[in-house]
Motif scaffolding. Structure first.
Motif, mmCIF file in Angstrom:
data_model
loop_
_atom_site.group_PDB
_atom_site.id
_atom_site.type_symbol
_atom_site.label_atom_id
_atom_site.label_comp_id
_atom_site.label_asym_id
_atom_site.label_seq_id
_atom_site.Cartn_x
_atom_site.Cartn_y
_atom_site.Cartn_z
ATOM 1 N N CYS A 42 67.474 104.573 15.602
ATOM 2 C CA CYS A 42 67.397 103.586 16.587
ATOM 3 C C CYS A 42 65.576 104.259 16.635
ATOM 4 O O CYS A 42 65.170 104.894 17.307
ATOM 5 C CB CYS A 42 68.045 104.003 17.762
ATOM 6 N N CYS A 83 65.902 97.328 23.950
ATOM 7 C CA CYS A 83 66.559 97.424 23.017
ATOM 8 C C CYS A 83 65.542 95.724 21.414
ATOM 9 O O CYS A 83 65.364 94.553 22.335
ATOM 10 C CB CYS A 83 68.109 97.166 22.650
ATOM 11 N N CYS A 106 66.918 95.314 16.796
ATOM 12 C CA CYS A 106 66.655 94.770 14.822
ATOM 13 C C CYS A 106 68.215 95.684 14.279
ATOM 14 O O CYS A 106 68.185 95.330 12.660
ATOM 15 C CB CYS A 106 65.676 96.584 15.042
ATOM 16 N N CYS A 126 70.643 100.238 13.783
ATOM 17 C CA CYS A 126 72.251 100.921 14.173
ATOM 18 C C CYS A 126 73.352 101.031 13.584
ATOM 19 O O CYS A 126 74.071 101.108 13.032
ATOM 20 C CB CYS A 126 72.384 101.347 15.874
HETATM 21 S S1 SF4 Z 1 68.757 96.590 17.946
HETATM 22 FE FE1 SF4 Z 1 69.941 99.254 17.471
HETATM 23 S S2 SF4 Z 1 68.406 100.876 16.723
HETATM 24 FE FE2 SF4 Z 1 67.726 98.377 17.218
HETATM 25 S S3 SF4 Z 1 66.551 98.674 19.108
HETATM 26 FE FE3 SF4 Z 1 68.487 98.011 19.476
HETATM 27 S S4 SF4 Z 1 69.867 100.066 19.627
HETATM 28 FE FE4 SF4 Z 1 68.075 100.849 18.655
#
Ligand code: SF4
Ligand code: SF4
Lengths: 408, 417
Positions: free
Chosen positions: B32, B69, B72, B75
């Motif tokens: 992340c 968040c 992206c 994760c």
């Molecule tokens: S989508 Fe997942 S990896 Fe991306 S910022 Fe959010 S929690 Fe973090």
């Protein structure tokens, strides 16, 4: 459909090692991982067979072990196979961040649980922790960093412990990856070194949680050593394991350079089998599915955690190819009476049985598919956690499966 | 600011068992980009499956960090248990924003498609205004759009106007027709990417069609405006479905628009017809590469003596199709291209323009900029407009879409008739 020489299913250490071996042999490789594998879960050091007592020559210990467990994955590779594979693994990590054994046998390393744990190859950042001497060691933890409890660790290891705030960022809630990032900032590490120095009482060794950065951990270690005048080492912590990420990143980087394609995130949902051969795989990323073809396939999907094996109500199955799984005959026998039985539960030996060349077997003991090999913890007849053989099995069988596959 | 029309309780659509699939391996924590740079976001394991267990549709949200968040999806790409982490976060964010009320700024940024066309027409007026420090200060304090960040400038002629106005292509298309979904940014801010797509496809014998299209809706989804996103999606499906039913595939050049069209339309928005459309939607490099792999095309590229850094955008990785652009670039003789060892650019679409997120976006982007600097490239190549903006902003280097470099290295077409 795209066509490859080899498709490796699984992006854990076994799969990565298989892919790397195949790429070195000139093959066009695709890795299809259903996630990142278990390197961030373990992956701090390279265990080969922790049950061989430190001081004993590992080659001798292994040959005795193989004699007593002729079905074990190591019986397939032999000690020579393990040695060659470990050499290939070590080649990936030239100094400064290299992996080495301290002697010809296991060594004892302090862990984040406060135990001394036997292991075989260790990264340069852990070398000074080998055979730790409690009287001259200080273990340092950080306020608000819950994944490493210095008080407990030092209590169990019978050395002195200190808990200090992080310089510059005095708040809690930092994760290991966040700290690893800060450790790439030279001035932060210098400050950290000064803070530690102020708390020292003549110790010559300092143990810190394993978060010395992803890219240049040895540089961070040297900076801390310069600031404290002591030898500094990393101690493993709760996941995500930063040393495990270093291993993953190195493989990933090298494989990308060599043109290996990675499919991550969504697992292989289907294997296309015809006339005793695997023809291709389907990777589903809802709502779509994409097909990939290859001449050879390596199954390195792990056991239960990675989804390589599924425990149904009565039977354990291998969900992708439906390779027969060696297992206790009834669910009642999966677990021994006491949960913490020192002998592993029979269920943890479950896995795929293979021929000498690591090709899975069918019910009748014949070859399951002409062009399918298996590697890593999905193999039957090992207890990698209890034996402390996890990385050794991954590396040795990943290496061997790729060589066997490409020789075909 | 609560959107009264939004009646569908989207957070109720998440089956709770997904949270229980988490085996706590912490792979998601390892990648992340946000929790790596700030302790104020607890990271995907806790923000997703961890907090999900305690979220009830009937109770008010307590997780104020959820807006951090970026969506992206990195994760999701490493989770071994298939936990739809980013989707949990998106739904939690939508609920939080609905309760707290969205800022006017969120609406302004998310609906750039409504004024993009006019801004293009007025580019000569708008562009200097957007660079004017007084105006930026006002935008910063009134709308909380961070003044440190350069706003993209508008082009005078939109891509679709250019396409319509250009002389009809000569013909001789041996590979059939393909439709192009260009997305807003190519249309009003980066028309050369669209022109490169057209030139590249035509050079390989493909006739290019431009069906009517709208914003994909991702910016709206990003602020939890499901209704607005569905509206956009439904319009695009209505326009594109007849095209694909006619046997014409659709390519996109923006990986984020593509991700939205291909996956989120069906998986998050549940739009009718989305799955059928998805079967015929391709990333432009993916499309060309598959024609090349099937030996249907043999693009001839001139040598290009350039050292390039290629960055794979997060949403490309979330599509799980490998790195087709990097493979295509490998066909260009002389081009030295290295993959950038970084996870995310940090811009997160509109995320980084928001004042409260700017520091996070800059920190994530700073790591990327360092990784780029290690390669010492002449140019940077990446498939996503957000990444291009961010990398330009942070490195000052020339940043292009893969199709632009590929077009530039095409052998000049033989002159006919
Ligand atoms: S989508 Fe997942 S990896 Fe991306 S910022 Fe959010 S929690 Fe973090
Ligand atoms: S990667 Fe998936 S299974 Fe692992 S901790 Fe994150 S959500 Fe849980």
């Amino acid at each position: 459909m795209k066509r490859y020489d080899l498709i490796v299913i699984g992006a854990g250490l076994a799969g990565l090692m298989a892919a790397r071996t195949a790429v070195e042999m000139g093959a066009r490789v695709l890795i299809a991982g259903g996630g990142m594998g278990a390197l961030t879960l373990f992956g701090n050091t390279i265990d080969v067979l922790g049950r061989i007592p430190p001081g004993e020559d590992i080659a001798e210990g292994m040959s005795g072990f193989i004699d007593s467990f002729p079905e074990h994955p190591y019986a397939r590779t032999g000690w020579e196979g393990v040695e060659k594979a470990l050499d290939a693994f070590q080649e990936l990590f030239p100094p400064p961040y290299h992996f080495s054994g301290v002697t010809r046998g296991n060594c004892l390393l302090p862990t984040g649980a406060g135990t001394m744990r036997p292991t075989f190859l260790i990264p340069a950042t852990m070398a000074s922790g080998v055979g730790m001497m409690p009287a001259s060691t200080l273990v340092v933890g950080f306020r608000g960093f819950k994944d490493f409890q210095a008080e407990t660790v030092s209590l169990h290891l019978r050395c002195r412990g200190a808990v200090i705030p992080f310089p510059r960022y005095r708040m809690g809630g930092m994760t290991a990856p966040a700290i690893a990032r800060l450790m790439e900032d030279h001035s932060f590490v210098e400050r950290l070194g000064e803070e530690i120095y102020q708390r020292m009482e003549g110790e010559r060794f300092i143990g810190l949680p394993a978060f010395f950065g992803l890219r240049e951990p040895v540089a961070a270690m040297k900076t801390l050593e310069a600031a404290t005048g002591a030898r500094v080492f990393e101690i493993s912590i709760l996941p995500p394991s930063i040393p495990g990420m270093r291993i993953y990143n190195r493989f990933h980087e090298r494989l990308l350079q060599r043109g290996t394609a990675f499919l991550m995130g969504t697992p292989v949902s289907e294997a296309i089998v015809k006339d005793g051969r695997c023809r291709g795989i389907i990777v589903k990323n809802a709502p779509l599915g994409a097909g990939y073809q290859a001449d050879r396939f390596i199954l390195a999907t792990g056991r239960f955690l990675g989804g390589g094996l599924w425990a149904g109500i009565e039977r354990i199955v291998e969900p992708l190819f439906h390779v027969p799984v060696a297992q206790p005959s009834r669910r009642g026998e999966w677990f021994k009476g006491r949960f913490f039985d020192p002998e592993a539960h029979p269920v943890s030996q479950a896995g795929v049985e293979t021929a000498a060349d690591l090709r899975p077997l069918n019910e009748k003991g014949g070859i399951f598919l002409e062009n399918l090999w298996a590697a890593g913890s999905i193999l039957a007849h090992h207890q990698s956690i209890e034996e402390k053989s996890r990385e050794g099995i991954d590396i040795a069988t990943g290496y061997m499966a790729a060589r066997q596959a490409l020789a075909s | 600011m609560i959107n009264k029309c939004e009646k569908i309780p989207d957070e109720a659509r998440m089956p709770p068992r997904f949270a229980d699939a988490c085996v706590r391996c912490a792979n998601c924590m390892a990648v992340c980009p946000v929790s790596r740079v700030t302790p104020t976001f607890p990271g995907p394991k806790q923000a997703g499956p961890g907090a999900q267990r305690f979220r009830l549709p009937s109770e008010a949200s307590v997780d104020d960090w959820i807006t951090l968040c970026t969506g992206c999806k990195l994760c999701d790409t490493v989770c071994p248990s298939g936990v739809p982490i980013s989707r949990m976060n998106l739904l939690a964010k939508a609920k939080y924003l609905r309760e707290q009320g969205r800022k006017p700024r969120d609406w302004v940024l998310a609906r750039s498609d409504l004024y993009g066309e006019s801004a293009s027409r007025l580019a000569t007026v708008v562009n200097p205004l957007m660079k004017n420090t007084v105006i930026r200060k006002i935008l910063d304090s009134v709308l909380e759009i961070d003044a440190r960040r350069e706003l993209p400038s508008y082009e005078r002629q939109t891509f679709h106007r250019w396409f319509r106005a250009r002389p009809v292509a000569a013909g001789g298309f041996t590979q059939g027709r393909v439709a192009y979904f260009h997305g807003c940014f190519v249309d009003t801010n980066e028309t050369d990417v669209g022109k490169a797509v057209v030139a590249l496809l035509e050079s390989q014998g493909l006739e290019v069609a431009l069906p009517p299209q709208n914003c994909c809706g991702l910016p709206r989804l990003g602020i939890g405006d499901f209704r607005g996103a569905r509206e956009m999606g439904a319009r695009n499906i209505a326009s594109l479905l007849p095209v694909v039913r006619d046997g014409v595939d659709v390519v996109f050049s923006s990986t984020s628009c593509g991700m939205m069209l291909r996956h989120d339309y069906s998986q998050i928005l549940g739009l009718a017809g989305a799955e059928e459309l998805a079967e015929h939607l391709f990333d432009v490099s993916e499309y060309l590469l598959s024609l090349y792999d099937d030996k249907k095309i043999t693009p001839a590229f001139l040598p290009v003596k350039v050292k390039a850094a290629y960055f794979a955008p997060c949403h490309l990785r979330a599509m799980n199709i490998g790195l087709p652009a990097l493979e295509l670039l490998g066909l260009v003789p002389g081009l030295d291209v290295q993959s950038v060892d970084a996870d995310c650019c940090g811009l997160g679409g509109l995320y980084g323009f928001k004042k409260e997120n700017c520091a996070v976006a800059e920190a994530i982007g700073g790591d990327l900029a360092k990784a780029v600097a290690r390669i010492k490239p002449d140019i940077v190549i990446t498939d996503c407009e957000g990444c291009r903006m961010q990398i330009r902003h942070l490195t000052g280097l020339k940043v292009v879409h893969p199709v632009q470099l590929l077009r530039d290295s095409l052998k000049p077409l033989p002159v006919t008739g």
